[in-house]
Write a protein that holds these residues in place. Structure first.
Motif, PDB file in Angstrom:
ATOM      1  N   ILE A  51       5.136  16.020 -35.319  1.00 25.89           N
ATOM      2  CA  ILE A  51       5.950  17.265 -35.109  1.00 25.89           C
ATOM      3  C   ILE A  51       6.464  17.684 -36.563  1.00 25.89           C
ATOM      4  N   GLY A  52       6.363  19.166 -36.509  1.00 26.41           N
ATOM      5  CA  GLY A  52       6.759  19.910 -37.515  1.00 26.41           C
ATOM      6  C   GLY A  52       6.241  21.114 -37.868  1.00 26.41           C
ATOM      7  N   CYS A  53       6.485  21.942 -38.568  1.00 26.91           N
ATOM      8  CA  CYS A  53       5.797  23.114 -38.730  1.00 26.91           C
ATOM      9  C   CYS A  53       4.304  22.868 -39.147  1.00 26.91           C
ATOM     10  N   SER A  54       4.211  21.783 -40.024  1.00 28.23           N
ATOM     11  CA  SER A  54       2.753  21.505 -40.251  1.00 28.23           C
ATOM     12  C   SER A  54       1.996  20.912 -39.235  1.00 28.23           C
ATOM     13  N   HIS A  70       7.363  13.215 -32.878  1.00 33.05           N
ATOM     14  CA  HIS A  70       7.788  13.043 -34.476  1.00 33.05           C
ATOM     15  C   HIS A  70       7.435  11.654 -34.966  1.00 33.05           C
ATOM     16  N   GLY A  94       3.538  16.198 -41.749  1.00 29.42           N
ATOM     17  CA  GLY A  94       4.414  16.684 -42.766  1.00 29.42           C
ATOM     18  C   GLY A  94       5.216  15.464 -43.623  1.00 29.42           C
ATOM     19  N   GLY A  96       8.322  14.686 -43.981  1.00 29.43           N
ATOM     20  CA  GLY A  96       9.319  14.210 -42.917  1.00 29.43           C
ATOM     21  C   GLY A  96       8.505  13.284 -41.936  1.00 29.43           C
ATOM     22  N   ASP A  97       7.602  13.613 -41.251  1.00 28.94           N
ATOM     23  CA  ASP A  97       7.079  13.320 -40.184  1.00 28.94           C
ATOM     24  C   ASP A  97       6.288  11.864 -40.548  1.00 28.94           C
ATOM     25  N   ILE A 101      10.636   9.571 -40.536  1.00 25.78           N
ATOM     26  CA  ILE A 101      10.590   8.891 -39.294  1.00 25.78           C
ATOM     27  C   ILE A 101       9.248   8.217 -38.996  1.00 25.78           C
ATOM     28  N   ASN A 123       5.884  19.877 -48.221  1.00 26.61           N
ATOM     29  CA  ASN A 123       6.450  20.956 -48.528  1.00 26.61           C
ATOM     30  C   ASN A 123       7.840  20.599 -49.019  1.00 26.61           C
ATOM     31  N   ILE A 125      10.468  19.393 -47.754  1.00 27.18           N
ATOM     32  CA  ILE A 125      11.507  19.348 -46.941  1.00 27.18           C
ATOM     33  C   ILE A 125      11.249  19.533 -45.590  1.00 27.18           C
ATOM     34  N   MET A 128      10.757  22.756 -40.315  1.00 26.63           N
ATOM     35  CA  MET A 128      10.988  23.242 -38.945  1.00 26.63           C
ATOM     36  C   MET A 128      12.319  23.240 -38.605  1.00 26.63           C
ATOM     37  N   THR A 129      13.211  22.334 -38.930  1.00 28.29           N
ATOM     38  CA  THR A 129      14.687  22.303 -38.571  1.00 28.29           C
ATOM     39  C   THR A 129      15.478  22.972 -39.711  1.00 28.29           C
TER      40      THR A 129
HETATM   41  C1  LIG Z   1      12.627  12.248 -32.555  1.00 26.77           C
HETATM   42  C2  LIG Z   1      12.612  13.503 -33.126  1.00 26.77           C
HETATM   43  N1  LIG Z   1      13.710  13.230 -33.956  1.00 26.77           N
HETATM   44  C3  LIG Z   1      14.226  14.654 -34.755  1.00 26.77           C
HETATM   45  C4  LIG Z   1      13.451  15.600 -34.255  1.00 26.77           C
HETATM   46  C5  LIG Z   1      13.708  16.970 -35.059  1.00 26.77           C
HETATM   47  N2  LIG Z   1      12.648  17.400 -36.023  1.00 26.77           N
HETATM   48  C6  LIG Z   1      11.610  18.300 -35.569  1.00 26.77           C
HETATM   49  S1  LIG Z   1      10.546  18.808 -36.738  1.00 26.77           S
HETATM   50  C7  LIG Z   1      11.594  17.800 -37.858  1.00 26.77           C
HETATM   51  C8  LIG Z   1      11.328  17.664 -39.290  1.00 26.77           C
HETATM   52  C9  LIG Z   1       9.755  18.138 -39.639  1.00 26.77           C
HETATM   53  O1  LIG Z   1       9.993  17.983 -41.158  1.00 26.77           O
HETATM   54  P1  LIG Z   1       8.248  17.843 -41.751  1.00 26.77           P
HETATM   55  O2  LIG Z   1       7.639  16.360 -41.142  1.00 26.77           O
HETATM   56  O3  LIG Z   1       8.485  17.601 -43.199  1.00 26.77           O
HETATM   57  O4  LIG Z   1       7.298  18.941 -41.299  1.00 26.77           O
HETATM   58  P2  LIG Z   1       7.679  20.376 -41.525  1.00 26.77           P
HETATM   59  O5  LIG Z   1       8.374  21.241 -40.565  1.00 26.77           O
HETATM   60  O6  LIG Z   1       8.290  20.551 -43.088  1.00 26.77           O
HETATM   61  O7  LIG Z   1       6.167  20.949 -41.704  1.00 26.77           O
HETATM   62  C10 LIG Z   1      12.685  17.235 -37.218  1.00 26.77           C
HETATM   63  C11 LIG Z   1      13.319  16.193 -37.747  1.00 26.77           C
HETATM   64  C12 LIG Z   1      12.288  15.417 -33.385  1.00 26.77           C
HETATM   65  N3  LIG Z   1      11.437  16.541 -32.910  1.00 26.77           N
HETATM   66  N4  LIG Z   1      12.071  14.278 -32.763  1.00 26.77           N
END
Ligand SMILES: Cc1ncc(C[n+]2csc(CCOP(=O)(O)OP(=O)(O)O)c2C)c(N)n1
Length: 273
Positions: A51-54, A70, A94, A96-97, A101, A123, A125, A128-129
Motif C-alpha cells: 500500500i502506498g503511492c508506489s 500495507h 515503497g 515505508g511499506d 510496517i 522517495n 517519505i 500517500m499519507t
Molecule cells: C495497516 C495500515 N497502516 C497504515 C496505513 C496508512 N498508510 C497508507 S500508505 C502509508 C505509507 C506509504 O508510504 P510508502 O510505503 O513509503 O509509500 P509511498 O506512498 O511513499 O509510495 C500508510 C502509513 C494503511 N493503509 N494500513
C-alpha cells in the motif's frame, strides 16, 4: 509512431493518480522495460504490491496483479511463488511499506532467499499519507512528523537486504533510467531474493518540505550525488560525504526457498513439484 509499451498498461485505469513530476512512473516503466528485455511473458508474470503511492503501480500494469495490505506484499508474493514456482513474481513496494510496517517480512524474505524480484520505490517519505518520516528519511530532513528535522538514523535498505541474506542487491535512480532498467533486469535473472532500490523523487511530500526545487531539480540532485559503484569503491571516505553509490552491490548464489522446500517434500516422501 508505435507506442510499444502501451500493451503493458491497463489503459482503462489511466490516467494515474501520481502527482505531476513524481518519479514512480519512471520506475514502473523501468520494470516493464526489464520484463521486455528478458522476454518474460505477461501471462506468466505476477506483480504484487503493498500500500502506498508506489504500490498503486500494480493497478496500472497489465499482468496478473495483487494489490495487498500495507507491508504485506512479500508474504503474498512468497505464497504465489511457492504455489506456482514457474511464475515470475515481481514485488513493488515503497520505503515505508518495505522497511517500516513490512520490515520484518522484508528481512525474512531475504533470509529465506525466496525467488522474488522486489523493487522498492524509495522517495524517502510516506507519500500517500502526506509526508510522514519513513526509515529512509535522511537525518535532518523535514517531514510532517519531524517539522524540525528527523533525528532517526536512516536505514540503508540495500545493506539491510544484503545482511539479511538477499542474493542480488542493487540501487539506481529515476535519473539513471537505462541503468535502473538493467539493474532490474539482472534481478529478474537471479534465482533467489533480488532487491532493487529505485530512488524516485517525490516533489510534493518530500521535495517541497525540504526546499529541493521542482521535479527536474530533484532529478539533477540524484545525477550529482549518485556515484557508480566502481568509482565509489575507489573514493576516499572524506569524498563520499553527502554522496551515495548506485549499481549492483551483491550477486551471489544460494539455494532458493522453493527448491529448499521441494527437498523437504521429497524427504517427507511426497511428490515434488
Ligand atoms: C495497516 C495500515 N497502516 C497504515 C496505513 C496508512 N498508510 C497508507 S500508505 C502509508 C505509507 C506509504 O508510504 P510508502 O510505503 O513509503 O509509500 P509511498 O506512498 O511513499 O509510495 C500508510 C502509513 C494503511 N493503509 N494500513
Amino acid at each position: 509512431m508505435e507506442r510499444s509499451f502501451e500493451r503493458y498498461f491497463r489503459q482503462n485505469h489511466l490516467p494515474h493518480l501520481w502527482c505531476p513530476g513524481c518519479g514512480n512512473g519512471i520506475a514502473m516503466k523501468a520494470i516493464v522495460q526489464a520484463i521486455e528485455q528478458k522476454g518474460l511473458s505477461q501471462d506468466n508474470t505476477v506483480i504484487v504490491s503493498g500500500i502506498g503511492c508506489s504500490s498503486r503501480a500494480s493497478g496500472y500494469m497489465d499482468f496478473d496483479t495483487l494489490h495487498t495490505a500495507h507491508g504485506r506484499a512479500i508474504p503474498f508474493a512468497t505464497g504465489i511463488k511457492l504455489a506456482n514456482p514457474d511464475l515470475n513474481v515481481v514485488v513493488i513496494t515503497g520505503d515505508g511499506d518495505c522497511t517500516a510496517i513490512g520490515g520484518n517480512h522484508f528481512i525474512h524474505g531475504c533470509r529465506r532467499n525466496v525467488d522474488l524480484t522486489v523493487v522498492m520505490f524509495n522517495n524517502n517519505i510516506y507519500g500517500m499519507t502526506g509526508g510522514q518520516a519513513s526509515p529512509t528519511t535522511p537525518i535532518g530532513a523535514k517531514a510532517t512528523t519531524a517539522p524540525y528535522g528527523s533525528v532517526d538514523r536512516t536505514f540503508d535498505a540495500c545493506e539491510l537486504a544484503e545482511a539479511a541474506g538477499a542474493t542480488y542487491v542493487a540501487r539506481s535512480t529515476a535519473f539513471h533510467v537505462t541503468h535502473m532498467t538493467n539493474m532490474i533486469a539482472a534481478g529478474l535473472d537471479n534465482k533467489g531474493f533480488s532487491f532493487i532500490e529505485a530512488m524516485v523523487q517525490c516533489p510534493t511530500a518530500f521535495g517541497r518540505k525540504n526546499r529541493m526545487g521542482g521535479p527536474a531539480d530533484m532529478m539533477k540532485w540524484m545525477r550529482d550525488h549518485a556515484v557508480m559503484k566502481a568509482a565509489w569503491d575507489k573514493l576516499p571516505q572524506e569524498k563520499r560525504e553527502g554522496k551515495f553509490p548506485i549499481g549492483c552491490f551483491l550477486q551471489t548464489q544460494a539455494i532458493d526457498y522453493d527448491t529448499a522446500y521441494d527437498q523437504v517434500i521429497k524427504r517427507a516422501g511426497g511428490a515434488a513439484k
